[in-house]
Design a protein around this motif. Structure first.
Motif, PDB file in Angstrom:
ATOM      1  N   TYR A  13     -58.787  21.533  10.430  1.00 52.12           N
ATOM      2  CA  TYR A  13     -60.234  21.635  10.319  1.00 52.12           C
ATOM      3  C   TYR A  13     -60.737  21.164   8.959  1.00 52.12           C
ATOM      4  N   GLU A  14     -60.128  21.668   7.898  1.00 52.29           N
ATOM      5  CA  GLU A  14     -60.600  21.347   6.553  1.00 52.29           C
ATOM      6  C   GLU A  14     -60.478  19.856   6.251  1.00 52.29           C
ATOM      7  N   GLN A  15     -59.375  19.253   6.692  1.00 49.97           N
ATOM      8  CA  GLN A  15     -59.189  17.811   6.473  1.00 49.97           C
ATOM      9  C   GLN A  15     -60.250  17.013   7.219  1.00 49.97           C
ATOM     10  N   ALA A  16     -60.479  17.362   8.476  1.00 45.18           N
ATOM     11  CA  ALA A  16     -61.477  16.649   9.275  1.00 45.18           C
ATOM     12  C   ALA A  16     -62.869  16.835   8.690  1.00 45.18           C
ATOM     13  N   ARG A  17     -63.191  18.057   8.271  1.00 42.27           N
ATOM     14  CA  ARG A  17     -64.501  18.340   7.683  1.00 42.27           C
ATOM     15  C   ARG A  17     -64.707  17.538   6.405  1.00 42.27           C
ATOM     16  N   ASP A  18     -63.701  17.514   5.538  1.00 46.08           N
ATOM     17  CA  ASP A  18     -63.830  16.791   4.277  1.00 46.08           C
ATOM     18  C   ASP A  18     -63.993  15.287   4.504  1.00 46.08           C
ATOM     19  N   GLU A  19     -63.233  14.750   5.448  1.00 47.72           N
ATOM     20  CA  GLU A  19     -63.373  13.325   5.736  1.00 47.72           C
ATOM     21  C   GLU A  19     -64.735  13.032   6.367  1.00 47.72           C
ATOM     22  N   LEU A  20     -65.211  13.938   7.211  1.00 46.36           N
ATOM     23  CA  LEU A  20     -66.533  13.769   7.823  1.00 46.36           C
ATOM     24  C   LEU A  20     -67.622  13.768   6.756  1.00 46.36           C
ATOM     25  N   ILE A  21     -67.512  14.641   5.788  1.00 45.32           N
ATOM     26  CA  ILE A  21     -68.476  14.671   4.679  1.00 45.32           C
ATOM     27  C   ILE A  21     -68.478  13.337   3.944  1.00 45.32           C
ATOM     28  N   ASP A  22     -67.288  12.790   3.720  1.00 49.42           N
ATOM     29  CA  ASP A  22     -67.179  11.491   3.048  1.00 49.42           C
ATOM     30  C   ASP A  22     -67.817  10.383   3.878  1.00 49.42           C
ATOM     31  N   VAL A  23     -67.586  10.404   5.183  1.00 44.70           N
ATOM     32  CA  VAL A  23     -68.183   9.398   6.075  1.00 44.70           C
ATOM     33  C   VAL A  23     -69.701   9.476   6.014  1.00 44.70           C
ATOM     34  N   VAL A  24     -70.236  10.673   6.075  1.00 46.80           N
ATOM     35  CA  VAL A  24     -71.696  10.846   6.026  1.00 46.80           C
ATOM     36  C   VAL A  24     -72.252  10.342   4.700  1.00 46.80           C
ATOM     37  N   ARG A  25     -71.588  10.673   3.612  1.00 41.54           N
ATOM     38  CA  ARG A  25     -72.039  10.197   2.296  1.00 41.54           C
ATOM     39  C   ARG A  25     -72.065   8.669   2.238  1.00 41.54           C
ATOM     40  N   ARG A  26     -71.008   8.048   2.769  1.00 38.87           N
ATOM     41  CA  ARG A  26     -70.940   6.582   2.746  1.00 38.87           C
ATOM     42  C   ARG A  26     -72.048   5.972   3.598  1.00 38.87           C
ATOM     43  N   LEU A  27     -72.329   6.578   4.749  1.00 39.28           N
ATOM     44  CA  LEU A  27     -73.416   6.072   5.590  1.00 39.28           C
ATOM     45  C   LEU A  27     -74.769   6.254   4.917  1.00 39.28           C
ATOM     46  N   GLU A  28     -74.979   7.414   4.297  1.00 47.92           N
ATOM     47  CA  GLU A  28     -76.253   7.685   3.627  1.00 47.92           C
ATOM     48  C   GLU A  28     -76.462   6.798   2.407  1.00 47.92           C
ATOM     49  N   ALA A  29     -75.375   6.405   1.748  1.00 51.85           N
ATOM     50  CA  ALA A  29     -75.480   5.567   0.553  1.00 51.85           C
ATOM     51  C   ALA A  29     -75.963   4.164   0.902  1.00 51.85           C
ATOM     52  N   GLY A  30     -75.692   3.743   2.133  1.00 56.32           N
ATOM     53  CA  GLY A  30     -76.101   2.400   2.550  1.00 56.32           C
ATOM     54  C   GLY A  30     -75.193   1.349   1.938  1.00 56.32           C
ATOM     55  N   GLY A  31     -75.586   0.111   2.096  1.00 51.03           N
ATOM     56  CA  GLY A  31     -74.834  -0.983   1.508  1.00 51.03           C
ATOM     57  C   GLY A  31     -73.709  -1.507   2.378  1.00 51.03           C
ATOM     58  N   ALA A  32     -73.403  -0.817   3.474  1.00 45.23           N
ATOM     59  CA  ALA A  32     -72.336  -1.283   4.353  1.00 45.23           C
ATOM     60  C   ALA A  32     -72.922  -2.276   5.358  1.00 45.23           C
ATOM     61  N   THR A  33     -72.072  -3.143   5.835  1.00 45.40           N
ATOM     62  CA  THR A  33     -72.516  -4.071   6.874  1.00 45.40           C
ATOM     63  C   THR A  33     -72.732  -3.291   8.162  1.00 45.40           C
ATOM     64  N   LEU A  34     -73.362  -3.930   9.129  1.00 44.94           N
ATOM     65  CA  LEU A  34     -73.587  -3.284  10.418  1.00 44.94           C
ATOM     66  C   LEU A  34     -72.252  -2.891  11.054  1.00 44.94           C
ATOM     67  N   GLU A  35     -71.292  -3.798  11.003  1.00 44.23           N
ATOM     68  CA  GLU A  35     -69.982  -3.525  11.599  1.00 44.23           C
ATOM     69  C   GLU A  35     -69.289  -2.358  10.898  1.00 44.23           C
ATOM     70  N   GLU A  36     -69.360  -2.324   9.573  1.00 38.17           N
ATOM     71  CA  GLU A  36     -68.768  -1.213   8.823  1.00 38.17           C
ATOM     72  C   GLU A  36     -69.476   0.101   9.141  1.00 38.17           C
ATOM     73  N   SER A  37     -70.798   0.048   9.242  1.00 34.47           N
ATOM     74  CA  SER A  37     -71.572   1.247   9.564  1.00 34.47           C
ATOM     75  C   SER A  37     -71.213   1.778  10.946  1.00 34.47           C
ATOM     76  N   LEU A  38     -71.052   0.885  11.910  1.00 38.02           N
ATOM     77  CA  LEU A  38     -70.669   1.313  13.256  1.00 38.02           C
ATOM     78  C   LEU A  38     -69.277   1.939  13.260  1.00 38.02           C
ATOM     79  N   ALA A  39     -68.353   1.338  12.508  1.00 37.99           N
ATOM     80  CA  ALA A  39     -67.000   1.894  12.420  1.00 37.99           C
ATOM     81  C   ALA A  39     -67.027   3.282  11.778  1.00 37.99           C
ATOM     82  N   LEU A  40     -67.838   3.438  10.735  1.00 36.21           N
ATOM     83  CA  LEU A  40     -67.972   4.745  10.088  1.00 36.21           C
ATOM     84  C   LEU A  40     -68.577   5.760  11.054  1.00 36.21           C
TER      85      LEU A  40
END
Length: 87
Positions: A13-40
């Motif tokens: 649980y903790e590993q999945a939660r921490d990685e999910l938090i990182d994914v959300v941060r990366r999506l919120e930060a922007g700057g990723a391509t559409l393909e990268e955003s979809l993968a995230l």
């Protein structure tokens, strides 16, 4: 993709939660391509599913423990200590 699914299923649980938090941060930060955003986004959905699975399991365990705790008090013919009850 099958390897990633297997890896995701093996996460705690903790590993999945921490990685999910990182994914959300990366999506919120922007700057990723559409393909990268979809993968995230897809990875985030997988991680959220893992977290939900763990939380549902924890809820079942809590409910079972609470039910077991209430059982002897609510059972009028189980004897004084309820030692014969199945767990």
């Amino acid at each position: 993709m099958a390897d990633q699914d297997t890896t995701t299923a093996a996460l705690g649980y903790e590993q999945a939660r921490d990685e999910l938090i990182d994914v959300v941060r990366r999506l919120e930060a922007g700057g990723a391509t559409l393909e990268e955003s979809l993968a995230l986004w897809e990875r985030g959905e997988e991680l959220a599913k893992v977290c939900r699975h763990w939380l549902e399991g924890a809820r079942r365990r809590l409910n079972a423990a609470l039910a077991a705790e209430d059982e002897p008090a609510g059972d009028g013919d189980g004897g004084e200590d309820g030692a014969g009850a199945d767990a």
